[in-house]
Design a protein around this motif. Structure first.
Motif, PDB file in Angstrom:
ATOM      1  N   GLY A 130       0.808  -1.212   0.000  1.00 23.32           N
ATOM      2  CA  GLY A 130       0.000   0.000   0.000  1.00 23.32           C
ATOM      3  C   GLY A 130       0.841   1.262   0.000  1.00 23.32           C
ATOM      4  O   GLY A 130       2.076   1.239  -0.059  1.00 23.32           O
ATOM      5  N   GLU A 131       0.154   2.387   0.099  1.00 22.33           N
ATOM      6  CA  GLU A 131       0.813   3.686   0.033  1.00 22.33           C
ATOM      7  C   GLU A 131       1.458   4.088   1.353  1.00 22.33           C
ATOM      8  O   GLU A 131       2.443   4.814   1.365  1.00 22.33           O
ATOM      9  CB  GLU A 131      -0.194   4.759  -0.391  1.00 22.33           C
ATOM     10  CG  GLU A 131      -0.810   4.515  -1.768  1.00 22.33           C
ATOM     11  CD  GLU A 131      -1.838   5.561  -2.120  1.00 22.33           C
ATOM     12  OE1 GLU A 131      -2.131   6.401  -1.239  1.00 22.33           O
ATOM     13  OE2 GLU A 131      -2.357   5.544  -3.249  1.00 22.33           O
ATOM     14  N   LYS A 132       0.899   3.634   2.476  1.00 26.33           N
ATOM     15  CA  LYS A 132       1.399   4.073   3.781  1.00 26.33           C
ATOM     16  C   LYS A 132       2.675   3.359   4.197  1.00 26.33           C
ATOM     17  O   LYS A 132       3.488   3.919   4.932  1.00 26.33           O
ATOM     18  CB  LYS A 132       0.321   3.860   4.843  1.00 26.33           C
ATOM     19  CG  LYS A 132      -0.962   4.650   4.597  1.00 26.33           C
ATOM     20  CD  LYS A 132      -0.698   6.145   4.649  1.00 26.33           C
ATOM     21  CE  LYS A 132      -1.978   6.941   4.460  1.00 26.33           C
ATOM     22  NZ  LYS A 132      -1.737   8.399   4.509  1.00 26.33           N
ATOM     23  N   LEU A 133       2.858   2.134   3.740  1.00 26.12           N
ATOM     24  CA  LEU A 133       4.047   1.362   4.094  1.00 26.12           C
ATOM     25  C   LEU A 133       5.002   1.349   2.911  1.00 26.12           C
ATOM     26  O   LEU A 133       4.622   0.968   1.801  1.00 26.12           O
ATOM     27  CB  LEU A 133       3.667  -0.071   4.481  1.00 26.12           C
ATOM     28  CG  LEU A 133       2.825  -0.242   5.745  1.00 26.12           C
ATOM     29  CD1 LEU A 133       2.506  -1.709   5.971  1.00 26.12           C
ATOM     30  CD2 LEU A 133       3.529   0.332   6.955  1.00 26.12           C
ATOM     31  N   SER A 134       6.230   1.750   3.154  1.00 27.20           N
ATOM     32  CA  SER A 134       7.243   1.776   2.090  1.00 27.20           C
ATOM     33  C   SER A 134       8.303   0.724   2.372  1.00 27.20           C
ATOM     34  O   SER A 134       8.694   0.493   3.518  1.00 27.20           O
ATOM     35  CB  SER A 134       7.900   3.162   2.017  1.00 27.20           C
ATOM     36  OG  SER A 134       8.524   3.489   3.245  1.00 27.20           O
ATOM     37  N   LEU A 135       8.765   0.084   1.296  1.00 23.74           N
ATOM     38  CA  LEU A 135       9.794  -0.938   1.402  1.00 23.74           C
ATOM     39  C   LEU A 135      11.141  -0.353   0.979  1.00 23.74           C
ATOM     40  O   LEU A 135      11.238   0.316  -0.047  1.00 23.74           O
ATOM     41  CB  LEU A 135       9.459  -2.132   0.510  1.00 23.74           C
ATOM     42  CG  LEU A 135       8.305  -3.031   0.968  1.00 23.74           C
ATOM     43  CD1 LEU A 135       8.099  -4.160  -0.023  1.00 23.74           C
ATOM     44  CD2 LEU A 135       8.571  -3.594   2.339  1.00 23.74           C
ATOM     45  N   VAL A 136      12.159  -0.623   1.783  1.00 25.11           N
ATOM     46  CA  VAL A 136      13.521  -0.173   1.491  1.00 25.11           C
ATOM     47  C   VAL A 136      14.407  -1.411   1.363  1.00 25.11           C
ATOM     48  O   VAL A 136      14.418  -2.271   2.258  1.00 25.11           O
ATOM     49  CB  VAL A 136      14.048   0.756   2.604  1.00 25.11           C
ATOM     50  CG1 VAL A 136      15.490   1.174   2.300  1.00 25.11           C
ATOM     51  CG2 VAL A 136      13.162   1.970   2.750  1.00 25.11           C
ATOM     52  N   ARG A 137      15.122  -1.511   0.267  1.00 25.42           N
ATOM     53  CA  ARG A 137      15.982  -2.671   0.049  1.00 25.42           C
ATOM     54  C   ARG A 137      17.172  -2.641   0.993  1.00 25.42           C
ATOM     55  O   ARG A 137      17.792  -1.594   1.233  1.00 25.42           O
ATOM     56  CB  ARG A 137      16.466  -2.708  -1.400  1.00 25.42           C
ATOM     57  CG  ARG A 137      15.404  -3.119  -2.393  1.00 25.42           C
ATOM     58  CD  ARG A 137      16.022  -3.431  -3.742  1.00 25.42           C
ATOM     59  NE  ARG A 137      16.997  -4.517  -3.676  1.00 25.42           N
ATOM     60  CZ  ARG A 137      17.619  -5.017  -4.750  1.00 25.42           C
ATOM     61  NH1 ARG A 137      17.378  -4.500  -5.949  1.00 25.42           N
ATOM     62  NH2 ARG A 137      18.484  -5.989  -4.619  1.00 25.42           N
TER      63      ARG A 137
END
Length: 656
Positions: free
Chosen positions: A586-593
C-alpha cells in the motif's frame, strides 16, 4: 488361600524361606489377603468433599479445634484438581486466621541485599527461632516455617547508576549543555560511546556489570528485613520480640576491604559527566552512549511531540483515565477483562539505534496500562488465528527458530527448471510499520482475518489465563480460561485504537494513527495487515505464485523468485515480480531494500546466501550486537542436506 485377591508380600517371602523345613514336615502355611483400611486422611477428604458440595456446612468449622482445622488443611492436598485445593485452603485459611491471628496462606519472605559477609543460614536460624517462640500451635508454626524464604536483593549494575535518560524524558526542558566537554561530537554536540573514551575504568565499559555497593549490608538492614517479613504473616503474635533480634551469627567475619568493582568508581564517572545524558543502546543494553541533552530532547519531540501520529491533549491524566474507564464499561468490555484501577499511562523515551547512533528507536511502554492483561490475551488469540489459518497465502514467520525449516521447504518448492534454475532474491525493510497505518486499514485487516474463520463456522476462541494454551474448539473449560467471541475481539481492538495515550516531557499525547504502540496487540495487528496485503499480491500473480517464496518476520522481509536462466523472458518476469512486490504493502508502508544485489541478505540476525544453480539457502548466524568484529566466526548452518555433506567431506579431506 482365602479371598479373591491375594498378594505375596516381602514379609511373606521371608517367612516362607525361614519355614521351609516346617512346611515340609506337614505344617499349615497360608497367605491371608491384605485389607486396605480407611485412614484419617481419607476420612478428612470425605468431609472436605461435603463442604465443597454443601457450602452452608462451612459454619461448622468455627466450632472445630486448631488440631482438626490444620488436619483438614493438610487433607486438601489429596484432591487432584488444583481449583478444589485452592478453594479448600482459602476458606480453611480464613477460619484459622480468625482463630489464631495468623495468615497461613501467605508466604513469609525476607529480602536482604546481597553481600559476601552475610550468611543466609544464620538469618534463617534467627527467623525460625522467632517463629517458634511466638507460642503458636505446632501445626501452624510448622507450616509458617516451611513457607518462609530468604531472598537476595541484587545490587545495582553500571547502567542503573549512570543512565539518566528516563528522568530527562519526563522533564519539560533541560538547562544543561555540552560546550565544556572535550569529547567526540557530531554536528557540534557530544555523541560518543563510553567505550571510545580513553582513561575510563574497565568496569564502566559494560553496563551489565554488577558493582559492589559503597555501604555494606548492616545489622540494622538485616533487622529491618526480618521485622517486615515476620510482621507480614504473624501480625500481632510477635509482641515485643521484634526488638530483640540476635543477628550476630548472620555475618561470616570475612571482609574483603579491597574490591575493584566498587560503586564509588561508577559514581565518580557519573559525577564527571553529570551534565550529559547517558543512554543505553537499543538491543544492546551493555553498550552506553554519552550525548548532549538538547539532541535527546530534539529526538523526543521529533518522534512524539511533533509527530502527526500523536495529538496533544490538554486534560489531565486522572480525567482521561476516568473517561477511558467509562467508555470501557459502556462497551461491555469489563465482562471478560478486568479494569486495573492501579493502572497508569507510560512515559515515552527514545534510544539510539545500535548500527547508527544518530537514529532513534521510539519506545512508548504500556506495561502499566489498565487493560494490559486483556491486551495480552487478545494478542495470543490473534497470533493463533493468523498462524492456523488454512488456505491463506502470506509470508508471516511466527518465530525465528522456524526459519531453517521454512527455507528447507523452499528448496524443494523452487526446483522448477532443473539444472537451468536460477533464484533471484531481495531483502526489504518495512518502514514506519507502527505509526503510519490508518485505523480503518487496521480494522479492515482484522475483519478479513476473523471473516475467514467465520466462513469456516468458528465464532469464538478460548484463551488460558496463565498458560500459553489457545484453542478454537467448542469444549467448555473451567475458571482458568476465557472464551472470547469474534465480536468482542473487534470491540476490544477498536477500543484500544481509540484510547492509546502516552506521556512525553510532561505532556499527554493521544495516538491517532498506527497500531497501539507499546501494547501487546500491536505486533499481531501489524502482521495481520501485512499478511492481508501479501495474500492480495500472491493472488494477483495467478499461476506464477508457484515461482515465489517469501519470508517476513515483523518488518524484515525477503522474497525469492525462481526463473530459467537460459531464457531472457523468464529472467525479466522474475525481476518484474520483485518490482511489483516493492509496492504491494500500500501507500502508507514503504519498502527499502537492504541487500546489495548479490543474492546475499542480512535477515533476522543472520547472513542468508542463495547459491546459484540449484536452489540452496545457506544460513550463517551473526554475533548479536557485535558492532566491531562484524560477521561471526562460527560454524555455518546449512539448511540443505547436500551442503552439510559437502562440509563434512571437506573436513575429512583436511584431516586426511
Amino acid at each position: 488361600m482365602f479371598g479373591t485377591s491375594t498378594v505375596v508380600t516381602q514379609v511373606g517371602k521371608i517367612a516362607l524361606s525361614h519355614s521351609k523345613t516346617w512346611f515340609e514336615e506337614g505344617g499349615d502355611f497360608w497367605i491371608a489377603p491384605i485389607i486396605l483400611t480407611q485412614n484419617a486422611r481419607d476420612r478428612g477428604k470425605g468431609y472436605l468433599r461435603q463442604l465443597l458440595e454443601m457450602p452452608f456446612k462451612r459454619k461448622e468449622l468455627s466450632l472445630l479445634s486448631i488440631n482438626k482445622l490444620m488436619h483438614l488443611y493438610n487433607c486438601a492436598g489429596s484432591f487432584k484438581e488444583k481449583e478444589k485445593r485452592k478453594t479448600i485452603r482459602d476458606f480453611l485459611g480464613k477460619v484459622v486466621g480468625r482463630r489464631a491471628g495468623v495468615n497461613i496462606r501467605k508466604r513469609m519472605t525476607v529480602k536482604i541485599r546481597y553481600s559476601k559477609e552475610v550468611r543466609k543460614s544464620g538469618i534463617r536460624n534467627v527467623l525460625i527461632t522467632k517463629i517458634e517462640s511466638c507460642g503458636l500451635h505446632p501445626a501452624i508454626a510448622g507450616i509458617v516455617r516451611r513457607k518462609s524464604r530468604i531472598v537476595w536483593r541484587r545490587n545495582r549494575n553500571v547502567a542503573e547508576i549512570l543512565c539518566n535518560y528516563k528522568q530527562h524524558s519526563k522533564m519539560p526542558e533541560s538547562l544543561y549543555t555540552c560546550k565544556h566537554y572535550d569529547l567526540p561530537a557530531v554536528k557540534g554536540h557530544v555523541l560518543t560511546r563510553i567505550g571510545d573514551i580513553p582513561g575510563l575504568p574497565a568496569l564502566v565499559l559494560n553496563g551489565k556489570n554488577v558493582v559492589r555497593p559503597k555501604i555494606e549490608t548492616t545489622k540494622e538492614e538485616i533487622s529491618s528485613g526480618l521485622q517486615s517479613g515476620l510482621a507480614s504473616v504473624l501480625n500481632g503474635q510477635l509482641g515485643e520480640q521484634l526488638s530483640d533480634l540476635q543477628i550476630a551469627d548472620c555475618f561470616s567475619g570475612e571482609r574483603d576491604q579491597h574490591c575493584s568493582a566498587d560503586e564509588g568508581i561508577v559514581l565518580a564517572v557519573k559525577n564527571k559527566f553529570r551534565d550529559l545524558i547517558v543512554t543505553q543502546v537499543d538491543r544492546n543494553t551493555g553498550d552506553l552512549v554519552l550525548r548532549c541533552p538538547s539532541t535527546y530532547q530534539h529526538g523526543l519531540d521529533k518522534l512524539f511531540t511533533w509527530n502527526v501520529a500523536y495529538d496533544e491533549v490538554s486534560r489531565s491524566e486522572a480525567v482521561i483515565m476516568k473517561e477511558t474507564k467509562t467508555d470501557f464499561e459502556n462497551q461491555g468490555l469489563h465482562k471478560l477483562v478486568n479494569w486495573n484501577p492501579k493502572g497508569r499511562f507510560g512515559n515515552a523515551y527514545v534510544l539510539p539505534k545500535h548500527k547508527d547512533l544518530e537514529k532513534w528507536r521510539p519506545i512508548a511502554p504500556a506495561c502499566s496500562d489498565p487493560t494490559t492483561t486483556g491486551s495480552h490475551w487478545i494478542a495470543r488469540a490473534l497470533n493463533l488465528l493468523l498462524e492456523k489459518l488454512r488456505g491463506a497465502m502470506h509470508f508471516n514467520l511466527t518465530a525465528t527458530a522456524r526459519l531453517k525449516q521454512n527455507l528447507k521447504k523452499a528448496e524443494t518448492k523452487l526446483q522448477q527448471y532443473g539444472k537451468d534454475t536460477l533464484t533471484i532474491s531481495e531483502g526489504f525493510d518495512i518502514k514506519e510499520m507502527v505509526t503510519s497505518l490508518p485505523h480503518s486499514a487496521i480494522m479492515g485487516a482484522l475483519n478479513w482475518l476473523l471473516g475467514e474463520w467465520e466462513k469456516k463456522g468458528f465464532q469464538k476462541i478460548t484463551v488460558c489465563k496463565r498458560r500459553k494454551q489457545v484453542t478454537l474448539g467448542r469444549k467448555t473449560y473451567g475458571k482458568g480460561y476465557r472464551k472470547f467471541s469474534f465480536t468482542y475481539i473487534r470491540s476490544f481492538i477498536s477500543f484500544e485504537l481509540q484510547h492509546t495515550y502516552t506521556k512525553c516531557r510532561g505532556k499527554m499525547l493521544k495516538q491517532v494513527i498506527g497500531v497501539p504502540m507499546g501494547k501487546n496487540s500491536s505486533p499481531p495487528l501489524a502482521c495481520i495487515l501485512c499478511a492481508k496485503y501479501e495474500e492480495s499480491f500472491l493472488r494477483s500473480l495467478g499461476s506464477d505464485r508457484k515461482l515465489v517464496h517469501g519470508v517476513r518476520f515483523m518488518d524484515d522481509a525477503m522474497l525469492a523468485v525462481v526463473c530459467n536462466r537460459r531464457k531472457e523472458s523468464s529472467v525479466d518476469m522474475a525481476r518484474e515480480i520483485l518490482r511489483k512486490f516493492g509496492s504491494c504493502y500500500g501507500e502508507k508502508l514503504s519498502l527499502v531494500r537492504t541487500d546489495d544485489g548479490s543474492n546475499t541478505i542480512d535477515f533476522v540476525g543472520s547472513k542468508l546466501t542463495i547459491v546459484p544453480g540449484r536452489t540452496r539457502f545457506l544460513l550463517e548466524p551473526k554475533i548479536k550486537n557485535d558492532w566491531k568484529s562484524g560477521w561471526a566466526k562460527c560454524n555455518r548452518d546449512w539448511t540443505s542436506k547436500d551442503g552439510g555433506q559437502k562440509e563434512e567431506e571437506e573436513e575429512e579431506e583436511e584431516k586426511g
